[in-house]
Design a protein around this motif. Structure first.
Motif, short mmCIF file in Angstrom:
data_model
loop_
_atom_site.label_atom_id
_atom_site.label_comp_id
_atom_site.label_asym_id
_atom_site.label_seq_id
_atom_site.Cartn_x
_atom_site.Cartn_y
_atom_site.Cartn_z
N ALA A 1 0.83 -1.21 0.00
CA ALA A 1 0.00 0.00 0.00
C ALA A 1 0.87 1.26 0.00
N LEU A 2 1.94 1.23 0.78
CA LEU A 2 2.84 2.39 0.82
C LEU A 2 3.51 2.59 -0.53
N VAL A 3 3.96 1.51 -1.15
CA VAL A 3 4.59 1.61 -2.47
C VAL A 3 3.58 2.13 -3.50
N CYS A 4 2.34 1.65 -3.43
CA CYS A 4 1.30 2.14 -4.35
C CYS A 4 1.03 3.62 -4.14
N LEU B 1 -13.76 13.44 3.20
CA LEU B 1 -14.87 12.52 3.02
C LEU B 1 -14.37 11.13 2.63
N VAL B 2 -13.46 11.06 1.67
CA VAL B 2 -12.92 9.77 1.24
C VAL B 2 -12.15 9.10 2.38
N LEU B 3 -11.35 9.89 3.11
CA LEU B 3 -10.60 9.33 4.25
C LEU B 3 -11.55 8.79 5.31
N GLY B 4 -12.61 9.53 5.59
CA GLY B 4 -13.58 9.08 6.58
C GLY B 4 -14.30 7.81 6.14
N LEU B 5 -14.69 7.77 4.88
CA LEU B 5 -15.35 6.56 4.36
C LEU B 5 -14.42 5.35 4.38
N ARG C 1 -12.72 0.21 6.66
CA ARG C 1 -11.68 -0.62 7.29
C ARG C 1 -12.15 -1.11 8.67
N HIS C 2 -12.86 -0.25 9.39
CA HIS C 2 -13.40 -0.63 10.70
C HIS C 2 -14.45 -1.73 10.53
N GLN C 3 -15.33 -1.58 9.55
CA GLN C 3 -16.35 -2.59 9.29
C GLN C 3 -15.72 -3.92 8.87
N LEU C 4 -14.65 -3.86 8.08
CA LEU C 4 -13.95 -5.07 7.68
C LEU C 4 -13.34 -5.78 8.88
N ALA C 5 -12.75 -5.02 9.79
CA ALA C 5 -12.18 -5.63 11.00
C ALA C 5 -13.27 -6.29 11.84
N VAL D 1 -4.86 8.02 -3.42
CA VAL D 1 -3.99 7.73 -2.28
C VAL D 1 -4.82 7.60 -1.00
N ALA D 2 -5.90 8.37 -0.89
CA ALA D 2 -6.77 8.26 0.28
C ALA D 2 -7.42 6.88 0.36
N VAL D 3 -7.62 6.24 -0.78
CA VAL D 3 -8.18 4.90 -0.79
C VAL D 3 -7.13 3.86 -0.42
N VAL D 4 -5.89 4.08 -0.86
CA VAL D 4 -4.83 3.08 -0.69
C VAL D 4 -4.17 3.14 0.68
N LEU D 5 -3.84 4.34 1.14
CA LEU D 5 -3.08 4.49 2.38
C LEU D 5 -3.99 4.70 3.59
N PRO D 6 -3.49 4.40 4.78
CA PRO D 6 -4.24 4.75 6.00
C PRO D 6 -4.41 6.27 6.09
N ALA D 7 -5.43 6.69 6.82
CA ALA D 7 -5.80 8.10 6.88
C ALA D 7 -4.67 9.04 7.29
N PRO D 8 -3.89 8.75 8.34
CA PRO D 8 -2.84 9.71 8.71
C PRO D 8 -1.79 9.91 7.62
N GLN D 9 -1.38 8.83 6.99
CA GLN D 9 -0.38 8.94 5.93
C GLN D 9 -0.94 9.66 4.71
N ALA D 10 -2.17 9.36 4.35
CA ALA D 10 -2.80 10.01 3.20
C ALA D 10 -3.01 11.50 3.46
N ALA D 11 -3.42 11.86 4.67
CA ALA D 11 -3.62 13.27 5.01
C ALA D 11 -2.29 14.03 4.99
N LEU D 12 -1.25 13.41 5.50
CA LEU D 12 0.07 14.05 5.47
C LEU D 12 0.54 14.25 4.03
N ALA D 13 0.37 13.23 3.20
CA ALA D 13 0.77 13.35 1.79
C ALA D 13 -0.03 14.44 1.09
N LEU D 14 -1.32 14.54 1.40
CA LEU D 14 -2.14 15.59 0.80
C LEU D 14 -1.65 16.97 1.22
#
Length: 143
Positions: free
Chosen positions: A14-17, A102-106, A111-115, A52-65
């Motif tokens: 995911a990080l590489v993607c 919105l995408v990060l929240g969804l 991910r929470h529902q999957l767990a 990237v918001a779909v691929v990475l976890p929220a903190p990493q995606a928000a930082l990249a944004l």
């Protein structure tokens, strides 16, 4: 052991993607900047940040944004080489952040529902094992 290794490989993938998506987007923006206007470059930025918001976890995606928005403003918005923001651009930046939030929240919710679904599946498997054991024991006592 293999499940933990699998999870590490998925996180690494995911990080590489995520890095690849941003790299490709920045390459395209830098190459196309002389020929394209702000709107087209901004759409590349929005597409990359959403993917990237779909691929990475929220903190990493928000930082990249955040880093990408600042770099985009520095490189492509007049006056170049500054972080000055025109009022006309404020709507775009707010919509970009809103869409990504919105995408990060969804994605966090999914991910929470999957767990939760995985936990319920493992619990159901345990119940089924106990059910099989009880059925086998009850058939032995009847005979």
């Amino acid at each position: 052991m293999t499940l933990g290794l699998f999870k590490m490989n998925i996180k690494g993938l995911a990080l590489v993607c995520g890095i690849s998506i941003w790299g490709l987007a920045w390459w395209a923006m830098v190459i196309l900047e002389p020929r394209w206007g702000f709107a087209n470059l901004a759409m590349i930025l929005m597409l990359a940040s959403t993917l990237v918001a779909v691929v990475l976890p929220a903190p990493q995606a928000a930082l990249a944004l955040g880093v990408s928005v600042l770099a985009f403003n520095w490189l492509f918005i007049e006056p170049k080489g500054s972080l000055f923001l025109h009022r006309q651009m404020l709507g775009f930046w707010l919509s970009l952040v809103l869409v990504n939030a919105l995408v990060l929240g969804l994605m966090a919710y999914l991910r929470h529902q999957l767990a939760k679904a995985r936990l319920l599946t493992s619990q159901l498997e345990q119940h089924n094992q106990w059910h099989q054991i009880l059925l086998e024991n009850s058939s032995l006592t009847v005979v």
